[in-house]
Write a protein that holds these residues in place. Structure first.
Motif, PDB file in Angstrom:
ATOM      1  N   PRO A  28       0.819  -1.211   0.000  1.00 17.23           N
ATOM      2  CA  PRO A  28       0.000   0.000   0.000  1.00 17.23           C
ATOM      3  C   PRO A  28       0.858   1.268   0.000  1.00 17.23           C
ATOM      4  CG  PRO A  28      -0.721  -1.530   1.703  1.00 17.23           C
ATOM      5  CD  PRO A  28       0.585  -2.045   1.176  1.00 17.23           C
ATOM      6  N   THR A  29       0.347   2.265  -0.671  1.00 23.04           N
ATOM      7  CA  THR A  29       0.959   3.592  -0.636  1.00 23.04           C
ATOM      8  C   THR A  29       0.234   4.408   0.446  1.00 23.04           C
ATOM      9  OG1 THR A  29       1.373   3.460  -2.999  1.00 23.04           O
ATOM     10  CG2 THR A  29       1.433   5.665  -2.019  1.00 23.04           C
ATOM     11  N   VAL A  30       1.001   5.175   1.164  1.00 24.62           N
ATOM     12  CA  VAL A  30       0.366   5.948   2.234  1.00 24.62           C
ATOM     13  C   VAL A  30      -0.251   7.227   1.656  1.00 24.62           C
ATOM     14  CG1 VAL A  30       0.710   7.144   4.430  1.00 24.62           C
ATOM     15  CG2 VAL A  30       1.950   5.011   3.950  1.00 24.62           C
ATOM     16  N   GLN A  82     -13.390   1.147 -11.701  1.00 28.03           N
ATOM     17  CA  GLN A  82     -12.348   0.407 -10.973  1.00 28.03           C
ATOM     18  C   GLN A  82     -12.414   0.755  -9.480  1.00 28.03           C
ATOM     19  OE1 GLN A  82      -8.755   1.510 -13.373  1.00 28.03           O
ATOM     20  NE2 GLN A  82      -8.513  -0.722 -13.479  1.00 28.03           N
ATOM     21  N   PHE A  83     -11.593   0.054  -8.712  1.00 31.25           N
ATOM     22  CA  PHE A  83     -11.636   0.291  -7.258  1.00 31.25           C
ATOM     23  C   PHE A  83     -10.234   0.250  -6.661  1.00 31.25           C
ATOM     24  CE2 PHE A  83     -11.818  -4.271  -7.843  1.00 31.25           C
ATOM     25  CZ  PHE A  83     -11.032  -4.787  -6.831  1.00 31.25           C
ATOM     26  N   ASN A  84     -10.134   0.782  -5.476  1.00 28.63           N
ATOM     27  CA  ASN A  84      -8.919   0.702  -4.659  1.00 28.63           C
ATOM     28  C   ASN A  84      -9.188  -0.158  -3.438  1.00 28.63           C
ATOM     29  OD1 ASN A  84      -6.789   2.204  -5.799  1.00 28.63           O
ATOM     30  ND2 ASN A  84      -7.623   4.155  -5.068  1.00 28.63           N
ATOM     31  N   MET A  85      -8.135  -0.716  -2.872  1.00 31.39           N
ATOM     32  CA  MET A  85      -8.239  -1.311  -1.547  1.00 31.39           C
ATOM     33  C   MET A  85      -7.751  -0.251  -0.561  1.00 31.39           C
ATOM     34  SD  MET A  85      -9.433  -4.341  -2.103  1.00 31.39           S
ATOM     35  CE  MET A  85      -9.282  -5.122  -0.494  1.00 31.39           C
ATOM     36  N   GLY A 131      -3.685   3.467   4.060  1.00 33.99           N
ATOM     37  CA  GLY A 131      -2.966   2.843   2.955  1.00 33.99           C
ATOM     38  C   GLY A 131      -3.891   2.659   1.753  1.00 33.99           C
ATOM     39  N   VAL A 132      -3.300   2.747   0.565  1.00 31.59           N
ATOM     40  CA  VAL A 132      -4.082   2.591  -0.663  1.00 31.59           C
ATOM     41  C   VAL A 132      -3.353   1.632  -1.601  1.00 31.59           C
ATOM     42  CG1 VAL A 132      -4.999   3.771  -2.701  1.00 31.59           C
ATOM     43  CG2 VAL A 132      -5.030   4.941  -0.491  1.00 31.59           C
ATOM     44  N   ARG A 133      -4.059   0.610  -2.048  1.00 33.99           N
ATOM     45  CA  ARG A 133      -3.558  -0.253  -3.122  1.00 33.99           C
ATOM     46  C   ARG A 133      -4.524  -0.141  -4.292  1.00 33.99           C
ATOM     47  NH1 ARG A 133      -3.473  -5.907  -2.811  1.00 33.99           N
ATOM     48  NH2 ARG A 133      -5.100  -5.958  -1.217  1.00 33.99           N
ATOM     49  N   GLY A 134      -3.995  -0.053  -5.487  1.00 31.62           N
ATOM     50  CA  GLY A 134      -4.882  -0.009  -6.647  1.00 31.62           C
ATOM     51  C   GLY A 134      -4.249   0.738  -7.806  1.00 31.62           C
ATOM     52  N   PRO A 135      -4.986   0.990  -8.853  1.00 30.50           N
ATOM     53  CA  PRO A 135      -6.386   0.605  -9.045  1.00 30.50           C
ATOM     54  C   PRO A 135      -6.512  -0.845  -9.498  1.00 30.50           C
ATOM     55  CG  PRO A 135      -5.603   1.784 -10.979  1.00 30.50           C
ATOM     56  CD  PRO A 135      -4.459   1.756 -10.008  1.00 30.50           C
ATOM     57  N   PHE A 136      -7.691  -1.425  -9.224  1.00 29.50           N
ATOM     58  CA  PHE A 136      -7.947  -2.822  -9.575  1.00 29.50           C
ATOM     59  C   PHE A 136      -9.223  -2.954 -10.399  1.00 29.50           C
ATOM     60  CE2 PHE A 136      -5.755  -3.193  -5.378  1.00 29.50           C
ATOM     61  CZ  PHE A 136      -4.623  -3.849  -5.817  1.00 29.50           C
ATOM     62  N   GLY A 137      -9.279  -4.071 -11.098  1.00 24.97           N
ATOM     63  CA  GLY A 137     -10.519  -4.470 -11.749  1.00 24.97           C
ATOM     64  C   GLY A 137     -10.757  -3.853 -13.111  1.00 24.97           C
ATOM     65  N   ILE A 138     -11.845  -4.288 -13.689  1.00 19.77           N
ATOM     66  CA  ILE A 138     -12.259  -3.809 -15.011  1.00 19.77           C
ATOM     67  C   ILE A 138     -13.452  -2.884 -14.812  1.00 19.77           C
ATOM     68  CG2 ILE A 138     -13.270  -4.534 -17.219  1.00 19.77           C
ATOM     69  CD1 ILE A 138     -11.610  -7.138 -16.879  1.00 19.77           C
ATOM     70  N   GLY A 139     -13.373  -1.703 -15.417  1.00 24.88           N
ATOM     71  CA  GLY A 139     -14.403  -0.689 -15.206  1.00 24.88           C
ATOM     72  C   GLY A 139     -15.478  -0.692 -16.282  1.00 24.88           C
ATOM     73  N   TRP A 140     -16.178   0.429 -16.359  1.00 23.63           N
ATOM     74  CA  TRP A 140     -17.292   0.575 -17.307  1.00 23.63           C
ATOM     75  C   TRP A 140     -16.751   0.670 -18.735  1.00 23.63           C
ATOM     76  CZ3 TRP A 140     -21.598  -0.390 -14.829  1.00 23.63           C
ATOM     77  CH2 TRP A 140     -21.705  -0.054 -13.479  1.00 23.63           C
ATOM     78  N   PRO A 141     -17.397   0.024 -19.689  1.00 21.63           N
ATOM     79  CA  PRO A 141     -16.915   0.060 -21.076  1.00 21.63           C
ATOM     80  C   PRO A 141     -17.353   1.357 -21.765  1.00 21.63           C
ATOM     81  CG  PRO A 141     -18.856  -1.312 -20.933  1.00 21.63           C
ATOM     82  CD  PRO A 141     -18.594  -0.807 -19.539  1.00 21.63           C
ATOM     83  N   SER A 195     -10.531  -2.634   2.707  1.00 19.99           N
ATOM     84  CA  SER A 195     -11.859  -2.738   2.121  1.00 19.99           C
ATOM     85  C   SER A 195     -11.798  -2.236   0.680  1.00 19.99           C
ATOM     86  CB  SER A 195     -12.862  -1.898   2.932  1.00 19.99           C
ATOM     87  OG  SER A 195     -14.165  -2.097   2.440  1.00 19.99           O
ATOM     88  N   ALA A 196     -12.534  -2.924  -0.210  1.00 17.89           N
ATOM     89  CA  ALA A 196     -12.573  -2.523  -1.624  1.00 17.89           C
ATOM     90  C   ALA A 196     -13.562  -1.385  -1.789  1.00 17.89           C
ATOM     91  CB  ALA A 196     -12.992  -3.708  -2.477  1.00 17.89           C
ATOM     92  N   ILE A 197     -13.103  -0.263  -2.315  1.00 16.44           N
ATOM     93  CA  ILE A 197     -13.965   0.909  -2.479  1.00 16.44           C
ATOM     94  C   ILE A 197     -13.758   1.479  -3.887  1.00 16.44           C
ATOM     95  CG2 ILE A 197     -14.576   3.193  -1.594  1.00 16.44           C
ATOM     96  CD1 ILE A 197     -14.987   1.080   0.546  1.00 16.44           C
TER      97      ILE A 197
END
Lengths: 272, 158
Positions: free
Chosen positions: A3-5, A41-44, A91-101, A53-55
């Motif tokens: 995670p990045t602070v 997409q989301f961050n942890m 802390g922030v990890r991301g971005p993750f996932g597939i977003g809106w097309p 938590s995924a947000i």
């Protein structure tokens, strides 16, 4: 992935228990580009000592690298995030996932259908529409909430109402509420929609999305033009831990945005 | 000037009905305007009319002691209100209050019942249309009861 602070630079309460955080990197490296993400997409978000938590992202990507997340305090992590004050770190990890097309919106009518907190992951799409980044014929927003006091982004909603076709529906309200009282499927059902030339983005409680999809299909929107953001318990966010496995998919890696045509069988399996 | 049959023709409830049927039903109808705050129907009073809302918003309400009117649903142009005129004892179950100026077509319940008896084919067509709307309203009411935006339906946030 470490995670990045980040530091909370602004904090606002949408309504009791639901809040929006604006985050800025605590020690941005001069030669590192700010985080880029796609809508949907989301961050942890990591509350130190409590968990992640995924947000979803709920703001625009910006050159200054600030991040905006709208969160409902529901479990231990989100309640810890709720307690963060301006200036405090996470802390922030991301971005993750597939977003809106977003490419699917070109030359079509875009139906954005949001329920409750589901407006947050769709807000970047709305911004894109308002900024003319979608090349869509028209953008329409259908937003359902529990009651008028539980609407997100109320000041923005008033502005959006002047800029795009906006229908707000609340389940409970009194005669002073100027919008619809009932369920979100009512204004959707009443709307004149050119189904074959529309693309729909849905985010909200799964049961609400299921009912809205029935209306969309009746109106001739093809299953291949309906996209929805799914939610399951995410942990690693990179498809390794299996917590968010849903049929053959991992919500974190293969989603959270899916095309209805691809996931229809899994929506109909009750135990998933 | 538009006739009642013209106005029936414009309303979604009667969409696709034969012109002769609309002419047949038109004698039951009258054009009405309700101002903000006026009641189209009152709970526990005689349900004599079926309303086609042409424009404006209508609140369907019930009165809760010590709390006042509770709005269950709002209706607008293109919607209908009232089916209590269909069945004895012909008593309205809810209040219907104009939230703004409302233009509507009001059809007499007894007149409509008689027309349906005279022309059972038309009557069955109208019953199907009422049943569909009643089913949609029932489904909506069930979704409202589920409280889908409440904490029990908010997914898996940690």
């Amino acid at each position: 992935m470490i995670p990045t602070v980040y530091r909370v630079s602004e904090r606002s309460v949408e309504y009791p228990g639901t809040f929006t955080l604006k985050l800025e990197a605590e020690n941005p490296e001069p030669d590192k580009l700010p985080m880029r993400f796609a809508p949907g997409q989301f961050n942890m978000l990591y509350a130190f000592g409590v968990g992640e938590s995924a947000i979803s992202f709920s703001g625009l990507g910006s050159d200054d690298g600030n991040l905006i997340h709208t969160i409902r305090a529901q479990g231990n992590v989100t309640r810890a995030l709720e307690r963060l004050k301006a200036g405090e770190s996470l802390g922030v990890r991301g971005p993750f996932g597939i977003g809106w097309p977003l490419h699917a919106t070109v030359g079509r009518e875009v139906l954005i259908i949001a329920g409750g907190l589901g407006l947050a992951p769709l807000r970047p799409v709305i911004y894109a529409g308002l900024l003319g980044h979608l090349a869509a014929i028209r953008v329409r927003l259908f937003y359902g909430a529990r009651r008028p006091s539980e609407l997100l982004y109320r000041e923005e909603l008033a502005q959006w109402g002047q800029q795009l076709n906006l229908e707000i529906s609340v389940d409970h309200g009194d005669g002073t509420w100027p919008g619809h009282i009932g369920v979100i499927t009512d204004p959707l059902q009443a709307a004149q929609i050119d189904g074959a030339n529309s693309v729909a983005f849905l985010c909200g409680p799964e049961i609400m999305m299921r009912f809205c999809i029935q209306v969309l299909l009746r109106k001739g929107v093809p299953a291949s033009s309906i996209y929805l953001s799914m939610e399951r318990n995410m942990k690693c966010a990179i498809g390794l831990c299996g917590h968010c496995q849903w049929g053959p998919n991992f919500i974190c890696k293969d989603g959270p945005v899916f095309c209805y045509e691809d996931i229809r069988p899994w929506l109909q399996i009750r135990s998933l | 000037m538009k006739t009642i049959a013209d106005l029936l023709h414009e309303h979604p409830f009667f969409r696709g009905l034969a012109e002769s049927d609309l002419q047949f039903l038109a004698s039951c109808g009258e054009n009405c305007v309700y101002h903000k705050g006026d009641y189209l129907a009152r709970e526990n009073s005689q349900a004599n009319h079926f309303f086609l809302i042409r424009s404006g918003r209508v609140a369907v309400e019930t009165f809760v002691p010590h709390r006042g009117p509770l709005c269950l649903l709002t209706l607008r142009g293109g919607d209908i209100f009232g089916w209590s005129w269909l069945f004895p004892p012909y008593i309205s179950a809810f209040d219907a209050r104009a939230l703004e100026d409302v233009r509507s077509l009001r059809l007499g319940g007894e007149c409509l019942r008689n027309k349906c008896e005279q022309e059972p084919k038309l009557g069955f067509e109208l019953m199907k249309r009422f049943a569909r709307i009643a089913t949609e309203r029932l489904q909506s009411a069930r979704i409202q009861l589920l409280d889908i935006y409440g904490p029990d339906h908010q997914g898996h946030t940690a």
